[in-house]
Design a protein around this motif. Structure first.
Motif, PDB file in Angstrom:
ATOM      1  N   TRP A 123       0.834  -1.191   0.000  1.00  0.00           N
ATOM      2  CA  TRP A 123       0.000   0.000   0.000  1.00  0.00           C
ATOM      3  C   TRP A 123       0.880   1.257   0.000  1.00  0.00           C
ATOM      4  CZ3 TRP A 123      -5.201   0.988  -0.340  1.00  0.00           C
ATOM      5  CH2 TRP A 123      -5.628   2.281   0.014  1.00  0.00           C
ATOM      6  N   ARG A 124       1.874   1.278   0.872  1.00  0.00           N
ATOM      7  CA  ARG A 124       2.734   2.459   0.966  1.00  0.00           C
ATOM      8  C   ARG A 124       3.545   2.653  -0.318  1.00  0.00           C
ATOM      9  NH1 ARG A 124       6.619   3.407   4.321  1.00  0.00           N
ATOM     10  NH2 ARG A 124       7.257   1.289   4.897  1.00  0.00           N
ATOM     11  N   VAL A 126       2.677   2.173  -3.328  1.00  0.00           N
ATOM     12  CA  VAL A 126       1.846   2.803  -4.358  1.00  0.00           C
ATOM     13  C   VAL A 126       1.380   4.191  -3.939  1.00  0.00           C
ATOM     14  CG1 VAL A 126      -0.366   2.635  -5.595  1.00  0.00           C
ATOM     15  CG2 VAL A 126       1.094   0.616  -5.351  1.00  0.00           C
ATOM     16  N   MET A 127       1.015   4.346  -2.663  1.00  0.00           N
ATOM     17  CA  MET A 127       0.350   5.574  -2.220  1.00  0.00           C
ATOM     18  C   MET A 127       1.303   6.633  -1.664  1.00  0.00           C
ATOM     19  SD  MET A 127      -2.699   4.692  -3.014  1.00  0.00           S
ATOM     20  CE  MET A 127      -3.992   5.645  -2.200  1.00  0.00           C
ATOM     21  N   ASP A 128       2.507   6.227  -1.229  1.00  0.00           N
ATOM     22  CA  ASP A 128       3.452   7.173  -0.630  1.00  0.00           C
ATOM     23  C   ASP A 128       4.631   7.403  -1.567  1.00  0.00           C
ATOM     24  OD1 ASP A 128       1.772   7.048   1.502  1.00  0.00           O
ATOM     25  OD2 ASP A 128       3.110   5.858   2.783  1.00  0.00           O
ATOM     26  N   ALA A 129       4.800   8.643  -1.981  1.00  0.00           N
ATOM     27  CA  ALA A 129       5.872   8.958  -2.927  1.00  0.00           C
ATOM     28  C   ALA A 129       7.250   8.729  -2.335  1.00  0.00           C
ATOM     29  CB  ALA A 129       5.726  10.408  -3.397  1.00  0.00           C
ATOM     30  N   ASP A 130       7.371   8.804  -0.997  1.00  0.00           N
ATOM     31  CA  ASP A 130       8.678   8.665  -0.365  1.00  0.00           C
ATOM     32  C   ASP A 130       8.929   7.264   0.182  1.00  0.00           C
ATOM     33  OD1 ASP A 130       6.788   8.794   1.615  1.00  0.00           O
ATOM     34  OD2 ASP A 130       7.862  10.221   2.886  1.00  0.00           O
ATOM     35  N   PHE A 131       8.178   6.268  -0.291  1.00  0.00           N
ATOM     36  CA  PHE A 131       8.370   4.897   0.190  1.00  0.00           C
ATOM     37  C   PHE A 131       9.770   4.411  -0.148  1.00  0.00           C
ATOM     38  CE2 PHE A 131       8.511   0.360  -0.876  1.00  0.00           C
ATOM     39  CZ  PHE A 131       8.145  -0.189   0.343  1.00  0.00           C
ATOM     40  N   SER A 132      10.386   3.697   0.798  1.00  0.00           N
ATOM     41  CA  SER A 132      11.694   3.085   0.570  1.00  0.00           C
ATOM     42  C   SER A 132      11.693   1.680   1.154  1.00  0.00           C
ATOM     43  CB  SER A 132      12.800   3.911   1.223  1.00  0.00           C
ATOM     44  OG  SER A 132      14.041   3.211   1.168  1.00  0.00           O
ATOM     45  N   ALA A 133      12.037   0.697   0.345  1.00  0.00           N
ATOM     46  CA  ALA A 133      12.094  -0.688   0.816  1.00  0.00           C
ATOM     47  C   ALA A 133      13.184  -0.882   1.855  1.00  0.00           C
ATOM     48  CB  ALA A 133      12.307  -1.635  -0.359  1.00  0.00           C
ATOM     49  N   ALA A 134      14.081   0.082   1.963  1.00  0.00           N
ATOM     50  CA  ALA A 134      15.154  -0.024   2.947  1.00  0.00           C
ATOM     51  C   ALA A 134      14.661   0.297   4.356  1.00  0.00           C
ATOM     52  CB  ALA A 134      16.296   0.920   2.580  1.00  0.00           C
ATOM     53  N   ALA A 135      13.453   0.835   4.464  1.00  0.00           N
ATOM     54  CA  ALA A 135      12.939   1.253   5.778  1.00  0.00           C
ATOM     55  C   ALA A 135      11.677   0.490   6.167  1.00  0.00           C
ATOM     56  CB  ALA A 135      12.663   2.757   5.772  1.00  0.00           C
ATOM     57  N   ILE A 136      11.534  -0.759   5.703  1.00  0.00           N
ATOM     58  CA  ILE A 136      10.338  -1.539   6.019  1.00  0.00           C
ATOM     59  C   ILE A 136      10.416  -2.072   7.447  1.00  0.00           C
ATOM     60  CG2 ILE A 136       9.873  -2.166   3.632  1.00  0.00           C
ATOM     61  CD1 ILE A 136      11.178  -4.878   4.170  1.00  0.00           C
ATOM     62  N   THR A 137       9.248  -2.310   8.030  1.00  0.00           N
ATOM     63  CA  THR A 137       9.158  -2.867   9.378  1.00  0.00           C
ATOM     64  C   THR A 137       8.300  -4.123   9.348  1.00  0.00           C
ATOM     65  OG1 THR A 137       7.130  -1.687   9.997  1.00  0.00           O
ATOM     66  CG2 THR A 137       9.221  -0.497  10.265  1.00  0.00           C
ATOM     67  N   ALA A 138       8.216  -4.807  10.496  1.00  0.00           N
ATOM     68  CA  ALA A 138       7.416  -6.021  10.579  1.00  0.00           C
ATOM     69  C   ALA A 138       5.949  -5.741  10.248  1.00  0.00           C
ATOM     70  CB  ALA A 138       7.540  -6.633  11.972  1.00  0.00           C
ATOM     71  N   ASP A 139       5.445  -4.570  10.615  1.00  0.00           N
ATOM     72  CA  ASP A 139       4.047  -4.242  10.345  1.00  0.00           C
ATOM     73  C   ASP A 139       3.767  -4.106   8.856  1.00  0.00           C
ATOM     74  OD1 ASP A 139       3.100  -4.347  12.917  1.00  0.00           O
ATOM     75  OD2 ASP A 139       3.356  -2.196  13.303  1.00  0.00           O
ATOM     76  N   ASP A 140       4.789  -3.852   8.046  1.00  0.00           N
ATOM     77  CA  ASP A 140       4.583  -3.734   6.608  1.00  0.00           C
ATOM     78  C   ASP A 140       4.198  -5.056   5.969  1.00  0.00           C
ATOM     79  OD1 ASP A 140       4.951  -0.982   6.120  1.00  0.00           O
ATOM     80  OD2 ASP A 140       7.123  -1.210   6.337  1.00  0.00           O
ATOM     81  N   ARG A 142       1.924  -6.983   7.322  1.00  0.00           N
ATOM     82  CA  ARG A 142       0.534  -7.223   7.697  1.00  0.00           C
ATOM     83  C   ARG A 142      -0.393  -6.571   6.668  1.00  0.00           C
ATOM     84  NH1 ARG A 142       1.053  -9.024  12.937  1.00  0.00           N
ATOM     85  NH2 ARG A 142       2.883  -8.243  14.060  1.00  0.00           N
ATOM     86  N   PRO A 143      -1.652  -7.041   6.577  1.00  0.00           N
ATOM     87  CA  PRO A 143      -2.555  -6.453   5.581  1.00  0.00           C
ATOM     88  C   PRO A 143      -2.916  -5.007   5.897  1.00  0.00           C
ATOM     89  CG  PRO A 143      -3.727  -8.014   6.989  1.00  0.00           C
ATOM     90  CD  PRO A 143      -2.276  -8.163   7.306  1.00  0.00           C
ATOM     91  N   GLN A 144      -3.104  -4.215   4.842  1.00  0.00           N
ATOM     92  CA  GLN A 144      -3.533  -2.831   5.015  1.00  0.00           C
ATOM     93  C   GLN A 144      -4.995  -2.809   5.451  1.00  0.00           C
ATOM     94  OE1 GLN A 144      -1.779   0.085   4.690  1.00  0.00           O
ATOM     95  NE2 GLN A 144      -3.630   1.116   5.409  1.00  0.00           N
ATOM     96  N   THR A 145      -5.282  -2.087   6.519  1.00  0.00           N
ATOM     97  CA  THR A 145      -6.651  -1.965   7.031  1.00  0.00           C
ATOM     98  C   THR A 145      -6.947  -0.498   7.308  1.00  0.00           C
ATOM     99  OG1 THR A 145      -5.861  -2.335   9.297  1.00  0.00           O
ATOM    100  CG2 THR A 145      -6.635  -4.272   8.087  1.00  0.00           C
TER     101      THR A 145
END
Length: 265
Positions: A123-124, A126-140, A142-145
């Motif tokens: 979700w992030r 696609v929706m967040d222009a500043d998304f970086s796979a280098a800063a993912i967390t365990a919650d990423d 989980r499903p987007q709700t």
């Protein structure tokens, strides 16, 4: 010989650690169809095949349940008559996708359905222009709700636009109409239930008679669904793909987060 004096736990991953693949396909399979996403992520799909006698033929279905103990739920969970069709023929599918089709695929029409619930990381991306796979967390993982139906539609629109701009060859094109191209959208309720029950991998009688797909030997609902047991409260959703897949290879079709469909209630 000399021994390594470094602590033995140094190579162990943290219990909540996630890899990029955990956000989009924690259980890779030969039948997966992967589309690219922003930020180096992907989205995994499975091919749903609808038996067809011809272009204008729809498959009759009876979604819903028969044995509903709660009369209040019967209003929206009871059986209803529906019809299912699909847009793509075998010739419309990229050659690399055809291996995922049944052997008698020439007698089917096809649509694609996501293999997992959309993760927060997807979700992030696609929706967040500043998304970086280098800063993912365990919650990423989980499903987007906590989103509206309109936001879900906007996600499919933005993802489609990104694919058309950055990876147009990743989408199927109609073999005899090059002007039209496949796109992402929410599934209809009938498309969703057909796939969630196992699609073409379940016999027509089971689709008509059963309220759920058949479990593998010695497995129970606990092996497939994330849900409350004995009144215990589930504080957060589980990671995508945390249980066993259904006969079509889809995960999280029962429990965990609720899915949204294209149809209005």
């Amino acid at each position: 010989s000399m021994t390594d004096a470094r602590p033995a736990h140094a190579a162990l991953a943290r219990k909540d650690a996630v890899q990029t693949g955990d956000l989009y396909n924690p259980h890779p399979d030969a039948g997966d169809i992967l589309l690219p996403m922003p930020g180096g992520l992907k989205m995994a799909f499975r091919l749903a095949a609808v038996p067809a006698r011809g272009l204008l033929w729809d498959m009759p279905l009876r979604p819903g349940r028969d044995d509903i103990a709660n009369p209040g739920r019967a209003y929206y969970d009871r059986r209803f008559s529906a019809a299912l069709s699909a847009p793509f023929t075998l010739a419309d599918l990229p050659e690399s996708w055809r291996a995922a089709a049944p052997k008698d695929g020439s007698n089917c029409f096809f649509y694609l359905i996501a293999k997992y619930e959309v993760s927060r990381g997807q979700w992030r991306a696609v929706m967040d222009a500043d998304f970086s796979a280098a800063a993912i967390t365990a919650d990423d993982a989980r499903p987007q709700t906590g989103i509206s139906w309109y936001e879900a539609l906007d996600f499919t629109r933005r993802y489609t636009q990104w694919l058309l701009k950055n990876a147009p060859d990743a989408l199927p094109r109609f073999a005899h109409d090059k002007r039209n191209i496949g796109f992402l959208r929410l599934p209809t309720e009938t498309e969703w239930e057909y796939a969630a029950r196992g699609g073409q991998n379940i016999g027509s009688q089971q689709l008509l008679q059963e309220d759920f797909f058949p479990f593998a030997e010695s497995c129970t609902l606990n092996d497939y669904a994330v849900f409350r047991q004995g009144g215990a409260f589930v504080e957060k959703t589980a990671r995508i793909g945390s249980r066993k897949p259904n006969p079509l290879g889809l995960y999280d079709t029962a429990g965990n987060a609720a899915e949204m469909c294209m149809d209005m209630f």
